[in-house]
Design an enzyme around this catalytic site. Structure first.
Site, PDB file in Angstrom:
ATOM      1  N   SER A  55      43.884  34.576  43.986  1.00 17.56           N
ATOM      2  CA  SER A  55      44.448  35.712  44.715  1.00 17.56           C
ATOM      3  C   SER A  55      45.927  35.839  44.356  1.00 17.56           C
ATOM      4  O   SER A  55      46.516  34.923  43.787  1.00 17.56           O
ATOM      5  CB  SER A  55      44.296  35.497  46.225  1.00 17.56           C
ATOM      6  OG  SER A  55      45.098  34.392  46.623  1.00 17.56           O
ATOM      7  N   ASP A  87      41.863  38.016  41.962  1.00 22.84           N
ATOM      8  CA  ASP A  87      41.083  38.461  43.114  1.00 22.84           C
ATOM      9  C   ASP A  87      41.938  39.410  43.961  1.00 22.84           C
ATOM     10  O   ASP A  87      43.080  39.079  44.301  1.00 22.84           O
ATOM     11  CB  ASP A  87      40.697  37.203  43.920  1.00 22.84           C
ATOM     12  CG  ASP A  87      39.674  37.471  44.997  1.00 22.84           C
ATOM     13  OD1 ASP A  87      38.932  38.460  44.887  1.00 22.84           O
ATOM     14  OD2 ASP A  87      39.607  36.656  45.948  1.00 22.84           O
ATOM     15  N   GLU A 139      36.710  48.148  44.074  1.00 21.51           N
ATOM     16  CA  GLU A 139      36.004  48.049  45.363  1.00 21.51           C
ATOM     17  C   GLU A 139      35.889  49.423  46.004  1.00 21.51           C
ATOM     18  O   GLU A 139      36.816  50.211  45.991  1.00 21.51           O
ATOM     19  CB  GLU A 139      36.766  47.090  46.297  1.00 21.51           C
ATOM     20  CG  GLU A 139      36.097  46.942  47.660  1.00 21.51           C
ATOM     21  CD  GLU A 139      36.707  45.823  48.509  1.00 21.51           C
ATOM     22  OE1 GLU A 139      37.074  44.776  47.936  1.00 21.51           O
ATOM     23  OE2 GLU A 139      36.824  46.015  49.722  1.00 21.51           O
ATOM     24  N   HIS A 184      35.562  38.959  55.111  1.00 21.15           N
ATOM     25  CA  HIS A 184      36.327  37.765  54.734  1.00 21.15           C
ATOM     26  C   HIS A 184      36.510  36.825  55.924  1.00 21.15           C
ATOM     27  O   HIS A 184      36.470  37.247  57.064  1.00 21.15           O
ATOM     28  CB  HIS A 184      37.687  38.173  54.170  1.00 21.15           C
ATOM     29  CG  HIS A 184      37.598  38.901  52.858  1.00 21.15           C
ATOM     30  ND1 HIS A 184      37.935  40.215  52.708  1.00 21.15           N
ATOM     31  CD2 HIS A 184      37.175  38.493  51.644  1.00 21.15           C
ATOM     32  CE1 HIS A 184      37.750  40.588  51.453  1.00 21.15           C
ATOM     33  NE2 HIS A 184      37.275  39.558  50.780  1.00 21.15           N
ATOM     34  N   HIS A 216      31.837  40.329  48.220  1.00 22.56           N
ATOM     35  CA  HIS A 216      32.984  39.571  48.718  1.00 22.56           C
ATOM     36  C   HIS A 216      32.667  39.074  50.120  1.00 22.56           C
ATOM     37  O   HIS A 216      31.691  39.493  50.735  1.00 22.56           O
ATOM     38  CB  HIS A 216      34.210  40.492  48.808  1.00 22.56           C
ATOM     39  CG  HIS A 216      34.893  40.678  47.494  1.00 22.56           C
ATOM     40  ND1 HIS A 216      36.145  40.227  47.233  1.00 22.56           N
ATOM     41  CD2 HIS A 216      34.463  41.276  46.357  1.00 22.56           C
ATOM     42  CE1 HIS A 216      36.477  40.532  45.990  1.00 22.56           C
ATOM     43  NE2 HIS A 216      35.473  41.174  45.433  1.00 22.56           N
ATOM     44  N   ALA A 218      31.521  36.351  51.233  1.00 18.55           N
ATOM     45  CA  ALA A 218      30.138  35.886  51.240  1.00 18.55           C
ATOM     46  C   ALA A 218      30.023  34.377  51.424  1.00 18.55           C
ATOM     47  O   ALA A 218      29.019  33.779  51.068  1.00 18.55           O
ATOM     48  CB  ALA A 218      29.447  36.324  49.950  1.00 18.55           C
ATOM     49  N   ASN A 259      31.533  35.974  45.788  1.00 22.30           N
ATOM     50  CA  ASN A 259      32.824  35.320  46.007  1.00 22.30           C
ATOM     51  C   ASN A 259      32.739  34.315  47.147  1.00 22.30           C
ATOM     52  O   ASN A 259      32.220  34.648  48.222  1.00 22.30           O
ATOM     53  CB  ASN A 259      33.870  36.364  46.400  1.00 22.30           C
ATOM     54  CG  ASN A 259      34.284  37.225  45.250  1.00 22.30           C
ATOM     55  OD1 ASN A 259      33.515  37.450  44.324  1.00 22.30           O
ATOM     56  ND2 ASN A 259      35.507  37.708  45.307  1.00 22.30           N
ATOM     57  N   ASP A 261      35.334  31.586  49.106  1.00 25.64           N
ATOM     58  CA  ASP A 261      36.655  30.994  49.284  1.00 25.64           C
ATOM     59  C   ASP A 261      36.666  30.120  50.538  1.00 25.64           C
ATOM     60  O   ASP A 261      36.992  28.937  50.494  1.00 25.64           O
ATOM     61  CB  ASP A 261      37.706  32.114  49.379  1.00 25.64           C
ATOM     62  CG  ASP A 261      39.136  31.580  49.368  1.00 25.64           C
ATOM     63  OD1 ASP A 261      39.320  30.347  49.317  1.00 25.64           O
ATOM     64  OD2 ASP A 261      40.076  32.388  49.418  1.00 25.64           O
TER      65      ASP A 261
HETATM   66 ZN    ZN Z   1      37.402  39.485  48.669  1.00 26.82          ZN
END
Ligand code: ZN
Length: 314
Positions: A55, A87, A139, A184, A216, A218, A259, A261
Site C-alpha cells: 500500500s 495496492d 476499482e 476491508h 478486496h 477478502a 487480496n 492483508d
Molecule cells: Zn483493498
C-alpha cells in the site's frame, strides 16, 4: 528501473492461467522483512504464483530504497510468477512513481469519484503503465461494506453490472476490483450468515466472460488467530471475516485475484502476544519476530490451499 531487472513479472499470464483453471492468485500485503519473507516461503513451498502487495502507507513505512533493496534480495529469475503490486494507488502520480521504481503492477483506486472521473484517471494511468508493460487494476463500486448500503440505485454501493463493459473498454484496464459484499478490516460482518452477492458476480462475468476480476477486503479472519489474541490480553471480540467456502466459490468463477492483508496482521499479532506473555524473560526480538514470520507463512499456506486453489501452478 524496469521491473524485469528485479526478476518480477506482470500479472497478464498469471490471470489468464487463473481464469482458465479456476483459481485465484493470492495478493498478500507486506510491510517489513518478516512479512515479505513469510509470503515468499509460503509461495515457494506451495509453488503458487503470488502478488506482493504494497500500500502507499506501507511504501512510506519501508521507504522506497529499502523496499526495492529487499525485492532485489529475493533474487527472482523472471520466470517464476511473482509480481510487485501497488495496492490502492490514490493518484496518477503515485502509480507513475511505482512504475518508475520497478513495480510490475499498479492499482489506481478512483472508485469514490464519479464513473466518468474514474475512467479519465484510470485511462491516464493505463497509458503510462502499459508503455512500460506494467499491469493496471482499477476499482468500480464502493468497498465499504454492508452498513453503507444506503443509496437509491438497485445496486447501492455494489458494482453495477451495467457499468463494467463501458468502464473496461474506455480505460483499457487489465483487471477490475468489484464490490460484491466484501470490506476491508477484521470486522467485516455481524453474523456468519451474510453471503457475498454471487448474483452480481455472475451478471458481471456474463458481460465480461474472459476478464479477470478482483476481490478486496477478502480476509477470512481465522477464528483460531482471533482466539489466541483474545487469550493473551487482546480484545478483538466480534472480529469476523468472509467464510472460506464463499471465497473458494468466487475463485471458481471469474475472480482471479484475492487480496489478503488483515489475516497476516492477525497472525503477526497472535504470535507476538502469545510469545511475549508465555516468555516474560525473553528480550531477543528474533525469537518473537521469527515466530510471527512462521505463523504468517502457515496462514498463507492454509489460504493458498483452502481458498485460492493456487497450489502447484508452475
Ligand atoms: Zn483493498
Amino acid at each position: 528501473m524496469n521491473y524485469t531487472s528485479y526478476g518480477l513479472v506482470n500479472t497478464q499470464k498469471m490471470f489468464s492461467d487463473a481464469l482458465g483453471n479456476g483459481y485465484a492468485v493470492p495478493a498478500f500485503n507486506f510491510y517489513n522483512m518478516e512479512t515479505l519473507m513469510a509470503i515468499m516461503t509460503a509461495a515457494q513451498e506451495c509453488r503458487s504464483p503470488v502478488i506482493l502487495a504494497v500500500s502507499e502507507s506501507a511504501l512510506k513505512y519501508m521507504g522506497s530504497r529499502m523496499l526495492m533493496g529487499m525485492i532485489s534480495g529475493l533474487g527472482l529469475d523472471g520466470k517464476t510468477p511473482i509480481a510487485l503490486h501497488l495496492d490502492h494507488g490514490g493518484s496518477v502520480d503515485a502509480c507513475r512513481a511505482a512504475v518508475d521504481l520497478g513495480f510490475s503492477s499498479v492499482m489506481i483506486d478512483a472508485s469514490k469519484l464519479s464513473i466518468d472521473e474514474n475512467i479519465d484517471i484510470t485511462r491516464t494511468v493505463v497509458e503510462y503503465a502499459h508503455a512500460h508493460h506494467v499491469s493496471v487494476e482499477a476499482e468500480l463500486g464502493i468497498l465499504a461494506g454492508i452498513e453503507d448500503e444506503n443509496t437509491s440505485s438497485t445496486y447501492g454501493n455494489y458494482t453495477n453490472p451495467d457499468d463494467v463493459v463501458r468502464f473496461v473498454h474506455a480505460t483499457g484496464v487489465d483487471s477490475l476490483a468489484i464490490a460484491i459484499g466484501t470490506s476491508h478490516g477484521a470486522y467485516k460482518r455481524k453474523s456468519d450468515d451474510e453471503k457475498l452477492r454471487f448474483d452480481i458476480l455472475e451478471l458481471i462475468a456474463e458481460k465480461l466472460p474472459s476478464f479477470p476480476l478482483v476481490l478486496h477486503g477478502a480476509s477470512s479472519v481465522p477464528g483460531k488467530l482471533v482466539d489466541i489474541i483474545n487469550t493473551y490480553g487482546g480484545d478483538m471480540h466480534g472480529a469476523r471475516g468472509i467464510a472460506p467456502d464463499q471465497l473458494r466459490m468466487a475463485t471458481s468463477m471469474n475472480i482471479c485475484k484475492i487480496n489478503v492483508d488483515s489475516d497476516s496482521r492477525l497472525a503477526f499479532t497472535a504470535a507476538m502476544r502469545s510469545y511475549l506473555t508465555q516468555h516474560p524473560d525473553v528480550f531477543d526480538p528474533r525469537k518473537y519476530l521469527g515466530l510471527a514470520r512462521d505463523m504468517i507463512t502457515q496462514n498463507c499456506i492454509d489460504e493458498i490451499r483452502t481458498i485460492m486453489n493456487s497450489e502447484n501452478r508452475y
